[in-house]
Design an enzyme around this catalytic site. Sequence first.
Site, PDB file in Angstrom:
ATOM      1  N   GLU B 243      24.391 -13.301 -10.828  1.00 51.34           N
ATOM      2  CA  GLU B 243      23.508 -12.296 -10.226  1.00 51.34           C
ATOM      3  C   GLU B 243      23.444 -10.998 -11.023  1.00 51.34           C
ATOM      4  O   GLU B 243      22.387 -10.385 -11.119  1.00 51.34           O
ATOM      5  CB  GLU B 243      23.945 -12.008  -8.787  1.00 51.34           C
ATOM      6  CG  GLU B 243      23.702 -13.191  -7.866  1.00 51.34           C
ATOM      7  CD  GLU B 243      24.049 -12.873  -6.422  1.00 51.34           C
ATOM      8  OE1 GLU B 243      23.278 -12.156  -5.770  1.00 51.34           O
ATOM      9  OE2 GLU B 243      25.112 -13.330  -5.955  1.00 51.34           O
ATOM     10  N   HIS B 259      40.771 -33.765 -13.276  1.00 50.99           N
ATOM     11  CA  HIS B 259      40.527 -35.167 -12.942  1.00 50.99           C
ATOM     12  C   HIS B 259      39.141 -35.634 -13.375  1.00 50.99           C
ATOM     13  O   HIS B 259      38.808 -36.801 -13.220  1.00 50.99           O
ATOM     14  CB  HIS B 259      40.704 -35.397 -11.433  1.00 50.99           C
ATOM     15  CG  HIS B 259      42.125 -35.280 -10.981  1.00 50.99           C
ATOM     16  ND1 HIS B 259      42.953 -36.367 -10.832  1.00 50.99           N
ATOM     17  CD2 HIS B 259      42.882 -34.199 -10.671  1.00 50.99           C
ATOM     18  CE1 HIS B 259      44.148 -35.966 -10.427  1.00 50.99           C
ATOM     19  NE2 HIS B 259      44.131 -34.652 -10.325  1.00 50.99           N
ATOM     20  N   LYS B 354      12.939 -15.026  -1.131  1.00 54.68           N
ATOM     21  CA  LYS B 354      12.965 -14.514   0.249  1.00 54.68           C
ATOM     22  C   LYS B 354      11.546 -14.295   0.771  1.00 54.68           C
ATOM     23  O   LYS B 354      11.237 -14.621   1.916  1.00 54.68           O
ATOM     24  CB  LYS B 354      13.774 -13.212   0.319  1.00 54.68           C
ATOM     25  CG  LYS B 354      15.282 -13.460   0.276  1.00 54.68           C
ATOM     26  CD  LYS B 354      16.075 -12.167   0.389  1.00 54.68           C
ATOM     27  CE  LYS B 354      17.575 -12.445   0.228  1.00 54.68           C
ATOM     28  NZ  LYS B 354      18.352 -11.222   0.003  1.00 54.68           N
TER      29      LYS B 354
END
Lengths: 373, 373
Positions: B243, B259, B354
């Site tokens: 951001e 892993h 938004k």
Amino acid sequence: MSKIYNELYEKISPGSGNVDKSHMLVNVATFPDSLLHALGAYSRVPKLLEKIPRDIKGIVISGMGGSFIGGLFLQDVLYDTSNLPIFLVRDPILPQFVDSSYLLIAVSYSGNTEETLRVFGEALQRKIPIISVTSGGLLQKYSEKNSVPVVSLPQGFQPRAAFPYMAVALLSITETITGDVGLLKQLSECAENMKATRDEALMKTIEDAKDFFSNIEKGLTPLIYSYRPYISVGYRFKTQLNENAKIHAFYLDLPEANHNEIMGWRQEASDKFFATIIRGSQEQYYMTTRIEFLIKHLEANNIPTINFLPEPRYSGKKICELLDLVFRLDLISVATALKLKTDPTPVDTITKLKKYLEKHIDVEKELFPQERP
Amino acid sequence: MSKIYNELYEKISPGSGNVDKSHMLVNVATFPDSLLHALGAYSRVPKLLEKIPRDIKGIVISGMGGSFIGGLFLQDVLYDTSNLPIFLVRDPILPQFVDSSYLLIAVSYSGNTEETLRVFGEALQRKIPIISVTSGGLLQKYSEKNSVPVVSLPQGFQPRAAFPYMAVALLSITETITGDVGLLKQLSECAENMKATRDEALMKTIEDAKDFFSNIEKGLTPLIYSYRPYISVGYRFKTQLNENAKIHAFYLDLPEANHNEIMGWRQEASDKFFATIIRGSQEQYYMTTRIEFLIKHLEANNIPTINFLPEPRYSGKKICELLDLVFRLDLISVATALKLKTDPTPVDTITKLKKYLEKHIDVEKELFPQERP
């Protein structure tokens, strides 16, 4: 080797049958058969769990890597239907809140995963009811010594290749504990369906993934997105690309990724990364709106974007969609390895790490000091 | 503007004060002050929560992005000490198992985060006790209408910059509910200490991060690793780089990354990626062994590797280490933006998203149809 595998190898990359020395392609191609085999093998789980209490606050599943994904799959399946909380622990430390009112399922394919053994040892101390899911190792040994029931995984697989067995084992355990049946029956029907249409699905999957392969061959790194209930599918695809193709690949769930990672998707990222979005029939309209925006944004910045969806005939059947996606994305991860002339099976660095840890840490002595002769 | 900020801007990149138009640097540099301010403001939380039940099965925290990280911080802090389970939901759907025996904390800085509002609306339906943490919006409005207590966040911040307030708010709520006090007192002491040594810490942090910046300036993408209890710190650093600096950055927890993701760390990755490992005094010996192996493996493959550790004087004080790391890594994320001549504050793509969502989805009408005039 049967005709379909030779055709597949030739379709993926001529001569790639010689690269796949341990036949990982056959392993992923027989996913539906493994599911059916597991369903048969685990029909005796209810009998095995007779002494496990039913009145529990929740199930805690301990597992790492390939053994973590079984729990994530179960969480996806039960997220919006089950009254029983499922907590996943991919850590050597068992959270403090877990006491004897919970059930622990310890999942380790080899039975020698140190993180899972530490959680298992701590759970024994706290007198928490335990079920082990393993093919052997110390987990099997100390489960037997402590009268912990063991749901056995078949031997001879790479841990990540045992996913169909882990998925069926965990579903069988959950149905036994909760008494909420129906999911295994649905799984059985999907597996039969997947088996019947398998050869066609294999060829079509490779055909449909050609844009994915072309981005990989350009050296671009995949960023993978999915959302509930497809989170296990997306995370597994990331890890399968890591382990089979030995490349970096990253995963983040939506809509979370729209709150931060989306800021990294600028024009400058287009020569390094591409986006892969996994979707299905469980998509809510507000998720569709978000993904529409994301795709437009990626297009505007020249970021190649790939969509993967389950077969339309599984629409509305959550568990079938999840399994169909795992089946086909596992195949794509193996094909990605072969396109890159990489043998999918060996994971040299992880093998070296295990040896390094064995040399420096005596897990058995530390965790079970009195019990060893 | 005070002398220290001008010195900092010059140290980061001459003239970068002009790039940071909304003074994000000042925001992150005053982190200790914000913590102290929040401690004062939230001393009245116990009074506010008088009617909230104490005999709950667990706390469920709903929040996305910057509002998710407060919950992750709380989980790190309480993981190995608290008997109360903390579940994090970064999803629009509340898991089925959450019923009125749990407490929901709905965290949304703006109060208009659709995902959190959906969870909040569902929790109202299920008659789950709720506490809201917000600076306004629909969450504030419908909390007041439904007699849900609101812990208020100060207005005028970017959501991610309100972290110190969210962290203190969540700790205050938890201490009130559980009666387990002590953490806020420890936090208060660290914040005082951090404030007293602030200017020196700011300059030193930029100095110590020069290898990190140099990898960024070479165009390499950071892969960030940490482990419990530093998971919130690692994930926040990833999102702050996204951001503030508008670059890709990825996070995975250890030992899980060993892993699978470790297989992507090959020679070929060295011209694209570098590794950043966040560590602290809570590191167990078996984690040290794993990280030793990882670092050797990265070195052998010519992958640049950066280590970040908290100030040694916070050793053994978990909450201080977490806050010190957030403080300094927030600063590094802002400095990264400025090195790249990027204004850290605006997040254009998220702002556009938004607006797009507002245009297509009427959250208020859908979630609160009867209640709107």
